[in-house]
Every structure is written in structure tokens, then in C-alpha cells.
Design an enzyme around this catalytic site. Sequence first.
Site: not given
Ligand code: FRU
Length: 476
Positions: A26, A28, A88, A157
Site C-alpha cells: 500500500l 498513498d 496512480y 496527482d
Molecule cells: C507518491 C507517489 C505519487 C504517485 C504514486 C504512485 O508516493 O509517487 O506521486 O502518483 O506515488 O504510486
Amino acid sequence: MNRTTGNETKDPYRLKLHLTPPAGWLNDPNGLCQYHGTYHAFYQYVPENALGKGRKCWGHAVSSDLIHWKDEGIFLEPDRPFDRDGVYSGCAWTDENGIHLFYTGNVKEEGDYDYIHEGRQAAQVLVETKDGSRAGEKRLLLTNDDYPKDCTLHVRDPKIWKENGRYHMMLGARKNSGQGAVLLYESADMVTWEYVGEMTTKNPFGYMWECPDCFEMEDAAFLSICPQGLPRGEFQNQNVYQSGYVHLKEGIAKPQIVEAEAFTEWDKGFDFYAPQTFTDEQGRRILIGWMGLPDIEGEYSNPTVGDGWQHALTLPREITYEAGRLCQRPVEELKRLRRNEREVKTGETSVLSEGIYEVEIDKIEINQKDINQKGINGMEPASCRICFNQDLVLDYKDGVFSMKFLNRTGAGRTVRRAEIGSLEDIRIIMDTSAIEVYVNQGSTVFTSRYYPVSRESRVMIDCEKSRIRLWDLESV
Ligand code: FRU
């Protein structure tokens, strides 16, 4: 989330209060929201691999109280050309039509690329769901051609909000100049987006800003970012990447120069990154972070990998703005789990048998120069000290609060420090292999994994002129 199999010797570090993946990796928190009473927490998830190598999906859990979470399995997976190498991170926007989820589709071309300026695609994607039970069609919103030319291909993001009848999106970005930034877009319908400008600092403040978030509180505007590439200091930026917030002088929707000098880290512990906030139906601003960090291999680790899973989300924390600072406190609902309140005396050792408990030390009346001359176990004297077994020590001396691992129970973690001025109160939540420490009404927080050898904890608190209370916490 309690997912014990009944075989605790096999998975001794399984958390009882924190949201963890059933198996696998796991990272974000994503798409946090409350809709028609139900809280939704999505999260970056690799089901088949505890080291995070594999198909990056969105896992999904629901709750009616932010404490008891029910696993709902995989919600989104990489099944389109534009998200081939990962669904993501992203966010949720809710309205009368349902939950609108926004995420970044990641594609890495095969070949010999530097993957910063070439060989990558970052798509922003919208998926709608009526109630979180089934995902609708994935709609492509933005692709590489829609980003400013002075940006690398690291753009991701999305965070969405609505203001004055218009939708706003912010994206984390890495510019060609080696500077982190946030890109701002606007839309009338959540589908067609127009670039309006950027937020960045005058001088570089990290090369990349991941997971941007923003919110307003009592007329003050805040930007939360995860900058990568800041130099480490003795009291600041001690982890590989940072996560913190700054005031925005011109509100959350306008392009502007961000004053990085005022950057404040959300958390001073070993394991915290990529937080996301949302407002719930009671109007509370709630933050949940990832209790972990990317790229720490070789520094410290998590023995849960041996049991087939890794990482957790932090407890949900209510954010308030008090006397010019943002404070974090575990949501009030957590207090419902308190059992067997007892008050203990300074210097007394308490034995806690189950590894999930809460400690609160308040009414502290020491000032920065008061030193408890006793010292314990050969350690330097301090003004206030909490010892967990002979493994982990929290102490306060000369205005500095520290978290120190004395042996392997930190799995490579050593020491983290914060300058806090005077000490007013400390609240500690211990959950099997995770500790969250809230200092001075949560204006400084330390979050860390902790791997004690036994479930039985001997907690010794040496803090004169204070009130010390303990509770067992009911497992959820
Ligand atoms: C932060 C990150 C985000 C990206 C995601 C990929 O931890 O690098 O920028 O969207 O994790 O899992």
C-alpha cells in the site's frame, strides 16, 4: 483494520486500528471522501507484491466512523493504454451525481530513456461512480500535450475543488529547471480543462512536488506538497522526501510565488508521506497520510514483508487552525475505543499486555531548562521521558522533542528530532507495530513503525509535574 487470521505468531505485526492492505503493498491514500454518510478511502495498492513491484491499482475500503474499515477489494486497475503502468494517485469530488474520481494514468515506454524528459506519459483521468460500488468509464482529460513546455513528463496527482461555480485542478510537477511546482487548471464541466498558470517558489525548493493538496481554514489558505530533493537538516527534513504545508498569500486558486521559507512538515517521524485531506459531512477537515515513504531501501525497513504485506495509512486526523499553526488530532471517534482508564505516577512502570493502547500526559509544568536529574538506564537526563521496553524512547530536553530507537525494534530507524519550544502535552497511540505521537495539541506529530519483540509493553514515564493517564484500546 483487523485482518488477523487467528495465527498471530505468523503475522505478529498486523495492525489493529490502522488501515492496512489485506496482502501486498500500500502507498498513498487516494479519493478520500464521505458520501451519503459512508467514508471512502482508496489507496495505491499492489495486491500481489509486498515490495510494490507490479500492477499499481486503487484498493478501496469503506467505513461509517473512520475507525472500523471494511475492505472492498480492488476498485481501479491498469486496463487502458493510458494507465498501462499504473493507476496512480488522485482525489475525489462529490456532488448530487455521485463520486467523481480523478487519477493519473502512468505509462513508461520500453527503451533507453531518462524517463524524466522522455519515454513517459502522464494522463489525467476521470472515473465516476454512483456510490463507490462500481466504477464507470475512464475518461481521458489531459495528456502530455496539455502540460507547459517548461515541464518534464513528471506531472501527476490531481486535486480537484470547486470555487465560484468553476472547477479547479492542481497537479504536482517537476520543471525542466529542476524545480518543483504545482500546475493549475480550470474547467466549467470537469471534463474540458484549461491551463491557468503555476505555483512555484522563487528559488528551487526541491526538484519535484508530489501529491499537492489545498484548503482554506478561517480565511487562511494552505498548500500541502511533498517536495523531493530538499537537503537534510538536524531538525528539518530528516527523511528522504518531505511532506508539509505553506500559507498561500493569494488563496488556493491563483498562480503565485510560494514562500518556501514558511514550509512546515506535517510529521517529524520516520514514516509519513503523501497525505490527503477532505471535508466530511460534519464539516471537519480530515487528513490521512501514508505511514511509509518511497525509496528508503537500505535505510530502514518493515519486517511485515516476510508476512506478505507492507505499509498502512495513518489514523484519520482532524486538522484545526489554532494560534497561527495547524494542529492534528486523531478523530474524536477514536476515544470510543478507550477502556480501563488509569492514572499512573511519574517514574512508575506500567505493563500493557496487548500492544494497543493510548497514553496521555497533560498539565505538564516543566519549562525548557528543568532537567530531571535522575536519568534512567544509563541515558542522559531529560525533562520528560517515555520508555517503551528498552527499545524506543521519547524524550524532551532543552526545547527539543526526540524519538529514538535503541535497538533493532526500529528495523534501521534511529533518531528524529523537532524543536518545539516548551512542552505542554503528549498523546500517544500505540497500535501493535505503529506509533503516533501528538505533541502540544498536535502541532508537532511523530509517526513511525515500531517492531517490538513481545506484545507485552513495559512503559515507563518520567515526567514530573504532570498528569499521566493510560487506556487499553479496543481492537477494531
Ligand atoms: C507518491 C507517489 C505519487 C504517485 C504514486 C504512485 O508516493 O509517487 O506521486 O502518483 O506515488 O504510486
